[in-house]
Design an enzyme around this catalytic site. Structure first.
Site, PDB file in Angstrom:
ATOM      1  CE1 TYR A  97     -15.400   8.228 -11.572  1.00  0.00           C
ATOM      2  CE2 TYR A  97     -13.887   8.395 -13.416  1.00  0.00           C
ATOM      3  CZ  TYR A  97     -14.618   7.628 -12.540  1.00  0.00           C
ATOM      4  OH  TYR A  97     -14.569   6.253 -12.635  1.00  0.00           O
ATOM      5  CB  VAL A 148     -20.736   4.262   1.089  1.00  0.00           C
ATOM      6  CG1 VAL A 148     -21.251   2.865   0.845  1.00  0.00           C
ATOM      7  CG2 VAL A 148     -20.375   4.964  -0.208  1.00  0.00           C
ATOM      8  CB  ALA A 153     -13.544   0.526  -8.299  1.00  0.00           C
TER       9      ALA A 153
END
Length: 333
Positions: free
Chosen positions: A157, A69, A126
Site C-alpha cells: 500500500y 480502472v 488520493a
C-alpha cells in the site's frame, strides 16, 4: 494557473470519481451532487459497497459504471475533474489483496491520469499519510520524505501510493496535466465497513456487540482522526484550487489508540472490556499531520470535534449495521 489561486474561478460541471462506491468516494459523490456537479462513479466493488451510493441511483446527473480502472477507463463527454480514489485502503484489505493494491496504485493511476489528460481535466490523487511510514519527524509536514519499509507487509500500500505520487508529478511535468496530490490522514464516519480492520469501526462494532475491544500493543501509539465531512470539504477545496500539493488533509488533534477505545466504550454505553493484542508489523507509533499548508492555501481546518464525529458515527452504526448486515460484511471481509 499558479498554485494557490483559482478556487473562485474554476468551473467544475462534471466529475469522475474512481472508487466512488467506497467510504470516502461515496461521500465525495454525495457532496459533488449537492453542489450540482454531474458525477460519473467508477467502481469494481472489490472493496466498495453499492449501498453507499444507493441514495444516488435514479438521479439523472449521477452515473454508476462498474469497471476496473486497471483494465481501461473510458468516459464519453466532457470531464472537468478526476478524483482518483480507487484502492483498497485498510490493512485487512491490502494484506489480502496485495497485487490488486499495487496494480490500482500504478496501472490504475496511469489510466486515471490518462483520462484527465484526454479531457483536459483537473486531477486529484488520493494519497495517504502512509507515505510517511513510521515517521521519525513529528508532526509530519509535506516536505518530509518518510520512513517506509518497502518489503514489509504494509509496503504494497505504501509503495503503491508513493509510486502514484511520482506518476502524478510526471504527468504534470511531461504532459502538463493539472494535478494535485492530497495526503489523507485517518478519517472516520458513516459508511465505514464494520469488518475493514481499522480501529474506529472495529471498536464500535465490538462495543455494540458487547465484545472486548482489541487494542494493539499497549495502546500508546497515536492517531489523528478526521471526521469525513471535514475531509471531503478539504479534498474539494483542493480540487477547486490550483495548488499542486502534496497537501496534508487531516485533523491535527492527536489521540492515543487506547483513548480512542475508551471513548468508544463511553460513547456506545457499552460495558465491553479492553483486551490488548500484539501490534502489527510496521504499525506506526505516531501519526499527526502538519496542516498549516492547507490552512494557509485553502483556508481549511477541521470543524467537527472528535466527540461530535464519534457520536454521529456510533448513531449510524446503531441504525445501519444490524446483525444481518454484520454477517454480510463478515462474508465480504
Amino acid at each position: 494557473m499558479d498554485a494557490g489561486t483559482g478556487r473562485n474561478e474554476r468551473s467544475i460541471r462534471r466529475a469522475v470519481v474512481t472508487g466512488g462506491a467506497g467510504f470516502l468516494g461515496s461521500h465525495l459523490c454525495t457532496e459533488l451532487r449537492r453542489r450540482e456537479v454531474e458525477v460519473v462513479c467508477l467502481d469494481n466493488f472489490l472493496t466498495g459497497n453499492a449501498g453507499n451510493i444507493e441514495h444516488l441511483i435514479g438521479d439523472p446527473w449521477f452515473r454508476l459504471v462498474q469497471c476496473d480502472v486497471t483494465d481501461y477507463v473510458h468516459v464519453p463527454g466532457d470531464v472537468d475533474l478526476v478524483l482518483h480514489f480507487a484502492s483498497p485502503a485498510s490493512p485487512i484489505d491490502y494484506l489480502k489483496l496485495p497485487i490488486q493494491t499495487l496494480k490500482v496504485g500504478s496501472i490504475g493511476t496511469l489510466h486515471a491520469l490518462g483520462l484527465a489528460k484526454e479531457k483536459g481535466a483537473r486531477f486529484v490523487l488520493a494519497s495517504t499519510s502512509e507515505v510517511y511510514g513510521d515517521p521519525q519527524v513529528h508532526p509530519q509536514p509535506e516536505d518530509y520524505w518518510g520512513h517506509v519499509n518497502p518489503v514489509g507487509p504494509r509496503g504494497v500500500y505504501d509503495e503503491a501510493k508513493r509510486f502514484a505520487e511520482a506518476m502524478t508529478v510526471a504527468y504534470r511535468g511531461q504532459h502538463g496535466v493539472d494535478t494535485a496530490i492530497a495526503r489523507i490522514f485517518n478519517t472516520f464516519g458513516p459508511r465505514m465497513r464494520p469488518y475493514d480492520g481499522r480501529a474506529i469501526p472495529t471498536f464500535i462494532r465490538q462495543a455494540l456487540a458487547g465484545e472486548p475491544l482489541t487494542v494493539a500493543g499497549d495502546g500508546s501509539q497515536t492517531r489523528s482522526v478526521c471526521y469525513v465531512s471535514d475531509l471531503v470539504r478539504g479534498i474539494l477545496a483542493l480540487a477547486w484550487d490550483g495548488h499542486t500539493g502534496p497537501m496534508n488533509i487531516g485533523n491535527p488533534h492527536e489521540l492515543s489508540v487506547l483513548q480512542i477505545a475508551q471513548d468508544v466504550v463511553a460513547a456506545t454505553g457499552s460495558d465491553s472490556p479492553i483486551e490488548f493484542i500484539d501490534r502489527p508489523v510496521d504499525d506506526p507509533m505516531v501519526r499527526r499531520p502538519d496542516t498549516s499548508l492547507a490552512g494557509r492555501v485553502l483556508d481549511w481546518s477541521p470543524e467537527v470535534s472528535w466527540a461530535e464525529g464519534l457520536e454521529r458515527t456510533v448513531a449510524w452504526f446503531r441504525t445501519a449495521v444490524d446483525e444481518d448486515n454484520l454477517e454480510t460484511a463478515a462474508r465480504h471481509s
